[in-house]
Design an enzyme around this catalytic site. Sequence first.
Site, PDB file in Angstrom:
ATOM      1  N   LYS A 173       0.851  -1.203   0.000  1.00 31.82           N
ATOM      2  CA  LYS A 173       0.000   0.000   0.000  1.00 31.82           C
ATOM      3  C   LYS A 173       0.877   1.241   0.000  1.00 31.82           C
ATOM      4  CE  LYS A 173      -3.946   1.989   2.560  1.00 31.82           C
ATOM      5  NZ  LYS A 173      -4.791   1.862   3.758  1.00 31.82           N
ATOM      6  N   SER A 216      -9.747   1.709   2.670  1.00 36.86           N
ATOM      7  CA  SER A 216      -8.860   2.475   1.822  1.00 36.86           C
ATOM      8  C   SER A 216      -7.788   1.635   1.117  1.00 36.86           C
ATOM      9  CB  SER A 216      -8.171   3.567   2.630  1.00 36.86           C
ATOM     10  OG  SER A 216      -7.327   3.008   3.611  1.00 36.86           O
ATOM     11  N   SER A 272      -9.847  -0.574   6.975  1.00 38.10           N
ATOM     12  CA  SER A 272      -9.264  -0.475   5.629  1.00 38.10           C
ATOM     13  C   SER A 272      -8.522  -1.694   5.109  1.00 38.10           C
ATOM     14  CB  SER A 272      -8.337   0.731   5.554  1.00 38.10           C
ATOM     15  OG  SER A 272      -9.108   1.874   5.345  1.00 38.10           O
TER      16      SER A 272
HETATM   17  N1  GLN Z   1     -13.165   4.111   6.039  1.00 36.71           N
HETATM   18  C1  GLN Z   1     -12.634   4.559   7.299  1.00 36.71           C
HETATM   19  C2  GLN Z   1     -12.231   5.996   7.171  1.00 36.71           C
HETATM   20  O1  GLN Z   1     -12.472   6.548   6.165  1.00 36.71           O
HETATM   21  C3  GLN Z   1     -11.460   3.712   7.710  1.00 36.71           C
HETATM   22  C4  GLN Z   1     -10.258   3.955   6.901  1.00 36.71           C
HETATM   23  C5  GLN Z   1      -9.064   3.157   7.343  1.00 36.71           C
HETATM   24  O2  GLN Z   1      -9.177   2.143   8.038  1.00 36.71           O
HETATM   25  N2  GLN Z   1      -7.887   3.637   6.978  1.00 36.71           N
HETATM   26  O3  GLN Z   1     -11.693   6.574   8.055  1.00 36.71           O
END
Ligand code: GLN
Length: 480
Positions: A77, A151, A175
């Site tokens: 990532k 994400s 994410s």
């Molecule tokens: N979707 C959640 C957010 O937007 C979690 C994102 C994540 O785990 N990085 O914060």
Amino acid sequence: MAGLLELTAYELAQKIRSREVSAQEAAEAANERVEAVEPEVKAFITTTPELTLARAAEVDARNGNLKPWDGVPLAVKDVLSTRGVRTTCGSRILENFEPLYDASALVNFGENLVMVGKANMDEFAMGSSTENSAYGPTRNPWDLSRVPGGSSGGSAAAVAAGEGWWALGTDTGGSVRQPAALCGIVGLKPTYGRVSRHGLVAFASSLDQVGPMTRDVRDAALLLQAVAGHDPHDSTSANVEVPDYLSELEGGVSGLRIGLVGEMMGEGIDPGVREVVERIAGELEEAGASVGEAHLPHQEYALPAYYIIAPAEVSSNLARFDGVRYGLRVPAEGVHEMYRRTREEGFGDEAKRRIMLGTYALSTGYYEAYYGQAQKVRTKIIEDFRSAFSQFDLLLSPTAPTVAFEVGAKVDDPLAMYYQDVCSIPANLAGIPAISVPGGLSEGLPVGVQLMGDHFTEPLILRAARAVEEVSGFEYEMKP
Ligand code: GLN
């Protein structure tokens, strides 16, 4: 090379160690697959074909003495720092940023990390669809009109599409798990502190964890083995011995007490998703587990508390991107105007929304009402889990409330997007480990089931996830 692509990471690693297959052959197969599907899937911000081959050649040159994961091409990532390879975090503000060192998680992996490339992601890991990337959206390999989740959507799509055998993602509120669920792969968020955060560009420091995203549970155990461990460079990294994550995998669920979380099975969860989770619960019971209903009474406050705490930490963590120290600088008259224009042009809408929410929540007069209150809720959620784990060994729930949705469906509705993480966020707030494993299909698309355990029970959740794999009959199949 189609044959190689059918193997799991574990199987490929064994063949590399026994020299039946060279790391270079594997790297070539990965590169070819990337070339073939990347125009449609768009899992990567940066691919590194020459580096992939060069690192693979180093593995082959080592002549034995390989670790059990060496030589298997990995997608990383783009929020994990990679020395000399640009690390954008999905943001324009870091478009040309080349870190000076590798993230500790990658260093733990070993000397000859064979990286396929840097996977696409929502900007600074804020989002649930990978549509908040400054480099365009990634597509779900199961259905190219749909999102892969986020994400870590690029990492999930890369694994589902066979662009490399496995991937690292990060999980602050879901994410790793939610995109794993939406792409039909396994995603594990380890206990907070299990994997070093050094070199992981911070989103919300009290929640962020690096986690494996893989074709099956055994691969997740192996990748966790590779990256877990204490790191003096991260003061929140846990100085707890790393167990053998592979040795107990086949232990089954006989005698385990599994609690199906009532608050995560009601309104707001798609009936098709619920059905898969209920079916898995029934099958685990048949396999010898005792399944009962568990309760997390403060579940409805988890999402609101997260959306105070995470933006508050963002407003502080993203303050460093000011045009002076890293990345983009938009020249202007005077330093304040330079800051303003750099941040205006460098950050996307969601990053700006979170910075504003977080700054507001931390400001004088509002701090106690918002941030202070959210921290109290966080404590309640930790207590809920403590009490649930006094009755159950593991908790079972859906990973995400829906299957993969159409690209564009939720971009104009931040609350609907935030709701994707309603079942995954509590584990981050409590710092406990949680895994998503495919449980079956709904509307022809994969559904993930989530297993949560108490701190440092990764061996147990991996073992139960392996049992889910067994009863579900779901097998990894490369798409598209
Ligand atoms: N979707 C959640 C957010 O937007 C979690 C994102 C994540 O785990 N990085 O914060």
